[in-house]
Design an enzyme around this catalytic site. Structure first.
Site, PDB file in Angstrom:
ATOM      1  N   CYS A  76       0.861  -1.189   0.000  1.00 46.07           N
ATOM      2  CA  CYS A  76       0.000   0.000   0.000  1.00 46.07           C
ATOM      3  C   CYS A  76       0.890   1.229   0.000  1.00 46.07           C
ATOM      4  O   CYS A  76       1.473   1.593   1.030  1.00 46.07           O
ATOM      5  CB  CYS A  76      -0.924   0.006   1.210  1.00 46.07           C
ATOM      6  SG  CYS A  76      -1.927   1.496   1.293  1.00 46.07           S
ATOM      7  N   CYS A 224      -4.837   5.457  -5.097  1.00 42.82           N
ATOM      8  CA  CYS A 224      -4.147   4.189  -4.813  1.00 42.82           C
ATOM      9  C   CYS A 224      -2.698   4.304  -5.283  1.00 42.82           C
ATOM     10  O   CYS A 224      -2.441   4.445  -6.481  1.00 42.82           O
ATOM     11  CB  CYS A 224      -4.855   3.035  -5.519  1.00 42.82           C
ATOM     12  SG  CYS A 224      -4.044   1.443  -5.267  1.00 42.82           S
TER      13      CYS A 224
HETATM   14  N1  API Z   1      -4.327   1.970  -1.388  1.00 46.02           N
HETATM   15  C1  API Z   1      -3.159   1.180  -1.582  1.00 46.02           C
HETATM   16  C2  API Z   1      -3.327  -0.112  -2.268  1.00 46.02           C
HETATM   17  C3  API Z   1      -4.017  -1.111  -1.465  1.00 46.02           C
HETATM   18  C4  API Z   1      -3.974  -2.414  -2.134  1.00 46.02           C
HETATM   19  C5  API Z   1      -5.109  -3.280  -1.852  1.00 46.02           C
HETATM   20  N2  API Z   1      -6.387  -2.785  -2.280  1.00 46.02           N
HETATM   21  C6  API Z   1      -4.843  -4.679  -2.355  1.00 46.02           C
HETATM   22  O1  API Z   1      -3.940  -4.932  -3.135  1.00 46.02           O
HETATM   23  O2  API Z   1      -5.575  -5.555  -1.891  1.00 46.02           O
HETATM   24  C7  API Z   1      -2.024   1.958  -2.180  1.00 46.02           C
HETATM   25  O3  API Z   1      -1.979   3.155  -2.003  1.00 46.02           O
HETATM   26  O4  API Z   1      -1.137   1.368  -2.781  1.00 46.02           O
END
Ligand code: API
Length: 301
Positions: A76, A224
């Site tokens: 993350c 993300c």
């Molecule tokens: N918000 C995160 C990603 C979370 C990943 C998650 N959703 C998964 O791979 O299950 C980021 O900033 O990289």
């Protein structure tokens, strides 16, 4: 062992993060606690970053990552920047090395407050992403949704940034797609045995891309970080851009940019962007019952 621990509500470009301090303890933040925290509007989050005591020499902490549905994530990016800001504020240190299930992450807080995280090397092997079918070239796989002769989305670039990503290239505004409808279908598509984070990406110049992401285990989020990394790498890999780009996260509030460099010399992906502290409180990591610190206005659940 006390039943409660300290936590901070933070965000990275609007990506909602709870940083939970589990240092000095053997227990973990449970899935049940994650689901309970996510059910309240004040503590609803995209990821929990649980900081544990280091397990390897030369690292500052072990980090466990949970999605808001209680599932585990291996990476993350936005959350890692939040952890850096929280620990930098506490210790005065600027340079950190973390360990996660996906490996080692080095990070640094700059004088202007932005934070760079070395997200490691991208992985392109179909069985490591993982995909359900063998593809020699994972930068453009056969997968589409919508009418067979005029698909709405097709031929994504796929890769792992520690966690699985599929990037669909589009040629109009990423906000004009019904990602709330297509996101769950693609996240859970049989092509992705461990599900996947789904990103729409519009290349707007050789050095800039606009994105919007449906996150595995969290749904539509404001931003993300690992998806921004996956997008930048995939764009360079397919000749759409160079190795250094600004990712404009269309859904971020306020709108924001992550600068990504896929470094030539060692194949590592460096993500730079902001993190923001909102408020702090205490939480029971077993149940998710929490309260806000008094100085910021008493509230308990
Ligand atoms: N918000 C995160 C990603 C979370 C990943 C998650 N959703 C998964 O791979 O299950 C980021 O900033 O990289």
């Amino acid at each position: 062992m006390s039943t409660t621990v300290e936590f901070a509500k933070m965000n990275g470009l609007g990506n909602k993060i709870l940083v939970v301090d589990m240092r000095g303890r053997a227990d973990k933040v449970t899935s049940a606690a994650a689901v309970a925290l996510n059910a309240h509007p004040d503590t609803a989050f995209d990821q929990i970053m649980a900081i544990h005591d280091p397990r390897a020499q030369g690292t500052d902490a072990w980090i466990d990552i949970l999605n808001c549905d209680g599932s585990k994530a291996q990476a993350c990016g936005n959350g890692t920047r939040c952890v850096v800001q929280a620990l930098a504020a506490e210790t005065g240190k600027k340079v950190f090395t973390f360990q996660t299930v996906a490996g080692i992450l080095n990070a640094v807080e700059h004088d202007d407050g932005t934070i760079s995280v070395d997200m490691g090397k991208p992985v392109f092997d179909w069985d490591k992403i993982p995909l359900a079918e063998e593809f020699h070239d994972t930068s453009r796989i056969e997968l589409q949704i919508g009418p067979i002769d005029s698909p709405v989305l097709h031929s994504p670039s796929t890769m792992s940034m520690g966690n699985p990503h599929a990037v669909f290239w589009v040629d109009r505004d990423v906000m004009s797609f019904d990602l709330a409808r297509f996101g769950p279908l693609l996240e859970n598509h049989p092509m992705f045995p461990e599900r996947a984070n789904i990103t729409l990406a519009q290349v707007t110049s050789p050095v800039s891309i606009t994105t919007r992401t449906w996150e595995r285990g969290a749904g539509l989020t404001l931003a993300c970080g690992s998806a921004a990394c996956a997008t930048a790498v995939s764009a360079a890999r397919t000749g759409r851009t160079g190795r250094k780009v600004d990712i404009h996260v269309a859904s971020a509030k306020p709108p924001g940019v992550l600068s990504i460099e896929w470094r030539e010399r060692d194949d590592h992906v460096i993500m730079t962007g902001p993190a923001e502290w909102e408020w702090s409180g205490t939480v029971d990591p077993a149940t998710g019952s929490w309260s806000r610190d008094q100085a910021q206005g008493a509230e308990a659940r």
